[in-house]
Design an enzyme around this catalytic site. Structure first.
Site, mmCIF file in Angstrom:
data_model
loop_
_atom_site.group_PDB
_atom_site.id
_atom_site.type_symbol
_atom_site.label_atom_id
_atom_site.label_comp_id
_atom_site.label_asym_id
_atom_site.label_seq_id
_atom_site.Cartn_x
_atom_site.Cartn_y
_atom_site.Cartn_z
ATOM 1 N N HIS A 116 0.835 -1.201 0.000
ATOM 2 C CA HIS A 116 0.000 0.000 0.000
ATOM 3 C C HIS A 116 0.878 1.264 0.000
ATOM 4 O O HIS A 116 0.712 2.142 -0.853
ATOM 5 C CB HIS A 116 -0.904 -0.019 1.247
ATOM 6 C CG HIS A 116 -1.783 1.180 1.399
ATOM 7 N ND1 HIS A 116 -3.125 1.155 1.104
ATOM 8 C CD2 HIS A 116 -1.526 2.449 1.813
ATOM 9 C CE1 HIS A 116 -3.650 2.351 1.326
ATOM 10 N NE2 HIS A 116 -2.690 3.158 1.771
ATOM 11 N N GLU A 117 1.804 1.342 0.959
ATOM 12 C CA GLU A 117 2.640 2.543 1.049
ATOM 13 C C GLU A 117 3.552 2.679 -0.166
ATOM 14 O O GLU A 117 3.823 3.794 -0.624
ATOM 15 C CB GLU A 117 3.464 2.516 2.348
ATOM 16 C CG GLU A 117 2.633 2.500 3.620
ATOM 17 C CD GLU A 117 1.562 3.585 3.688
ATOM 18 O OE1 GLU A 117 1.727 4.639 3.048
ATOM 19 O OE2 GLU A 117 0.548 3.368 4.377
ATOM 20 N N HIS A 176 3.417 6.563 -6.990
ATOM 21 C CA HIS A 176 2.662 7.727 -7.475
ATOM 22 C C HIS A 176 3.546 8.969 -7.409
ATOM 23 O O HIS A 176 3.545 9.811 -8.322
ATOM 24 C CB HIS A 176 1.410 7.897 -6.614
ATOM 25 C CG HIS A 176 0.326 8.702 -7.249
ATOM 26 N ND1 HIS A 176 -0.812 9.063 -6.575
ATOM 27 C CD2 HIS A 176 0.194 9.227 -8.493
ATOM 28 C CE1 HIS A 176 -1.600 9.760 -7.372
ATOM 29 N NE2 HIS A 176 -1.010 9.873 -8.540
ATOM 30 N N HIS A 211 1.700 4.451 -2.906
ATOM 31 C CA HIS A 211 1.808 5.909 -2.774
ATOM 32 C C HIS A 211 3.164 6.383 -3.285
ATOM 33 O O HIS A 211 3.272 7.394 -3.981
ATOM 34 C CB HIS A 211 1.686 6.316 -1.301
ATOM 35 C CG HIS A 211 0.292 6.326 -0.750
ATOM 36 N ND1 HIS A 211 -0.745 6.999 -1.362
ATOM 37 C CD2 HIS A 211 -0.221 5.781 0.389
ATOM 38 C CE1 HIS A 211 -1.844 6.855 -0.621
ATOM 39 N NE2 HIS A 211 -1.553 6.114 0.432
#
Length: 700
Positions: free
Chosen positions: A479-480, A486, A483
């Site tokens: 998940h991290e 991105h 980010h």
């Protein structure tokens, strides 16, 4: 005395490359900000000057060039506060927070600057600007409006005061949660009380006690220490003790500090923040803070958000009711627990899952060794996005922090990132990505490459064994890293819309939640697992049982998120912080209305709800569920590609995703990026299917 206002002696003034973490001291902060604030204020004055032409270069770009170093230096201070808190650093941060808040508030309130930006937008140059720069300018104008630039001059001092008070309250909230978490320890000397707790959790607890010069085992409220007790300890009284200590943190019931006053209690802090937010909204002409919060988001109104949450709650409720009934029946029949107390839920759930699916979290954990997990995570990114991830070296804030570079197939540097995986004292709980530096195309043709911080709070390795992660922790890491990708794979050259900057808050979770899906693919897990004793990969049969259990209690978990999201939105729309109903009572009312699991009378969970009181998610916590619709639908494109190519790691689809979503950052509305990738508007079907909440699931 050493002069701390020059670049050589003050590492916070050195922007030639990466932060010099090993050299930064609290005493550097004030002098560095003296220099950087003076430079930024001078740039603001030049941009505001009527003689300065209303052009992109002389107004917008010149101001960004002067304020970026200030933002970067303060970002380093904020990062260190989160991962390496000390009394000296906390004091230096607190001493300088008011003037930082004052500068950014005055910038947002500047009518002269607002008019200059409006003139750029209305001028002849605007038509020739790139789409990214047009978007950035639109965002900046919106920022001025929300920053109070249109307020009457006599109202601006109060508006600035509100910003400063909110910044201080937010930091205090976070400090109280950290202090209350650090301030509790439970020492156990009777090993019989530790029955059921996994060996590695016991070993870590024994080392912690030994470090304190104590006999036995030490348990704390940091998640890697706390949760194995809740999930595995056969001793019900031990579970109750730990549960009650955790849910009363930072409240009037929590551990007291110093002179016996409840100075870690966040109850008054929450009311003050909510009162200030409401006053801010009214000053800006909005009915409530929820409306203010949604101005830069995809959702158009609080009513739309609440309708979305209510509709999702209706779909999830039958599954949640089934989950809760099943858990209580199992606990009564198999565990002798006729009344499932809050400290029994995780324990009974783990026993039920083990019985039904014949595996435990601890069994799975033995396959997820840290080196293999990182190798697998990086491998997914490399295959999908045509990059290479390589070890790199630089100064860090702790010996456990590692550093990597992301390069193109030709070896060109694209980005770098720090990864800080383990829980420790002085480090805020949870997991997050933050940016150390954004991507920027300089006027001389060079590019400032992005740098990210990836922070988690997992159990550190014990002895000579590698750290072992639960499957949930692996999902958190993916998940991290989503980010991070991105932020790091953007191709936008203007800071304000580069990477995650300028992305609507309720879309910013799309790339992170998207990455989580790969943790449920055997072709991915088979290459990133190796049993700590045998080296064997995760067996297919065990994976199939994990997959069968994937949506175990998902109905209950969905309603839990809806409670958090609804509570947050109601707090910021129709709740009166000065009224008769307390924040705690509101949390109970919403839990009673939305959830099937009763809230413990002792629970004070709002007092540690850092997302909305210290983390930027005020009236925005719904973003997690909102973006889940988008991310599930995006991932469905990879599932569709796999039907043809045989692999979800489909490089053509990955390249399209990188091009249409990751690389464009905030340079266009998130919905445009979604449609450009998917070819249509988002649909909720994939989310319901992935979550096992479909008619087919009911029939099953």
């Amino acid at each position: 005395m050493t002069d701390t206002t020059d670049r050589a002696s003050n590492p916070l003034l050195d922007f030639s490359d990466l932060p010099r973490f090993a050299e930064i001291r609290p005493e550097h902060i004030g002098p560095a900000l003296d220099v950087l604030l003076a430079q930024a204020q001078a740039a603001v004055a030049r941009a505001e000057d009527p003689a300065t032409p209303a052009t992109w270069a002389s107004a917008v770009e010149a101001l960004e060039v002067a304020t970026e170093p200030l933002g970067r230096a303060w970002g380093v201070v904020g990062h260190l506060s989160a991962v390496a808190d000390t009394p000296e650093l906390r004091k230096a941060h607190a001493d300088n927070l008011p003037r930082m808040t004052e500068f950014w508030s005055s910038l947002g309130q500047s009518l002269a600057l607002y008019e200059k930006y409006k003139a750029v937008a209305a001028g002849p140059e605007f038509a020739g600007l790139s789409p990214a720069r047009k978007q950035l300018l639109e965002n900046e104008l919106r920022g001025f409006r929300l920053g109070g630039a249109e307020l009457a001059e006599d109202k601006k001092p109060r508006f600035a005061e509100i910003q400063e008070q909110q910044a201080q309250l937010s930091k205090a909230f976070s400090d109280h949660v950290l202090d209350a978490t650090n301030g509790y320890a439970l020492y156990i000397e009777d090993e019989a009380r530790l029955s059921g707790i996994p060996a590695d959790a016991k070993e870590a607890a024994a080392l912690a006690a030994q470090k304190d010069g104590k006999a036995g085992w030490k348990f704390t409220l940091h998640f890697p220490s706390y949760f194995p007790v809740l999930q595995y300890a056969d001793d019900r009284a031990l579970r109750q003790t730990m549960y009650e200590a955790s849910v009363t943190r930072a409240s009037e019931l929590g551990p007291q500090h110093g002179n016996g006053q409840a100075d870690w209690d966040n109850t008054a802090n929450m009311r003050e923040q909510l009162t200030l937010r409401r006053e801010e909204a009214h000053m800006l002409g909005y009915a409530n803070y929820g409306e203010v919060s949604l101005v830069p988001k995809m959702a158009e109104s609080p009513a739309e958000v609440l309708k979305f949450l209510d509709e999702l709650a209706v779909k999830a409720r039958p599954f949640a009711e089934h989950d809760w009934t099943e858990l209580r029946e199992f606990a009564a029949a198999e565990l002798g627990l006729n009344d499932v107390a809050p400290w029994d839920v995780a324990y009974a759930s783990e026993k039920l899952r083990q019985k039904r699916y014949s595996f435990s979290d601890d069994e799975v954990k033995q396959y997820f060794q840290e080196p293999k997990v990182l190798e697998g995570l990086f491998g997914v990114a490399e295959k999908l996005f045509s990059v290479r991830i390589q070890p790199d070296t630089t100064q860090t804030w702790h010996k456990d922090v590692r550093f990597f570079r992301v390069v193109s197939p030709q070896g060109a540097l694209l980005a770098q990132f720090y990864i800080d995986l383990y829980a420790r004292e002085g480090k805020r709980g949870g997991a997050w990505m933050d940016d150390a530096r954004g991507r920027k195309e300089r006027g001389n043709g060079t590019v400032q490459t992005p740098v990210a911080y990836l922070t988690c709070n997992f159990t550190a390795p014990v002895g000579d064994k590698p750290a072992l992660f639960t499957h949930d922790e692996v999902i958190t890491m993916f998940h991290e890293f989503g980010h991070g990708l991105h932020h790091m794979l953007t191709q936008v050259g203007d800071l304000g819309v580069s990477g995650i900057n300028g992305v609507e808050w309720d879309a910013v979770e799309l790339p992170s939640q998207f990455m989580e899906n790969f943790c449920w693919e055997y072709e991915v897990l088979s290459t990133m697992t190796a049993h700590v004793e045998t080296g064997a990969p995760l067996p297919r049969a065990l994976f199939d049982r994990m997959l069968a259990a994937k949506n175990f209690q998902n109905g209950m978990m969905t309603l839990r998120q809806i409670v958090f999201s609804s509570f947050d939105m109601h707090l910021h729309t129709d709740y009166d912080p000065q009224g008769a109903v307390s924040v705690l009572e509101l949390s109970r009312q919403i839990n009673d209305a939305k959830h099937v699991v009763p809230q413990s009378p002792l629970s004070r969970w709002p007092n540690t709800f850092s997302h909305i009181f210290a983390g930027g998610y005020a009236a925005g916590y719904y973003s997690y569920k909102w973006a889940e619709v988008l991310s599930a639908d995006v991932y469905a494109a990879f599932e569709e590609a796999a039907q043809l190519s045989g692999s979800v790691l489909d490089s053509a689809t990955g390249e399209r995703y990188r091009r249409e979503i990751l690389s464009v950052g905030g340079s266009r509305p998130a919905m445009e990026s979604f449609v450009a990738f998917r070819g249509r508007a988002p649909q909720i079907d994939a989310l319901l299917r992935h979550g096992g909440m479909t008619e087919a699931a009911v029939a099953a």
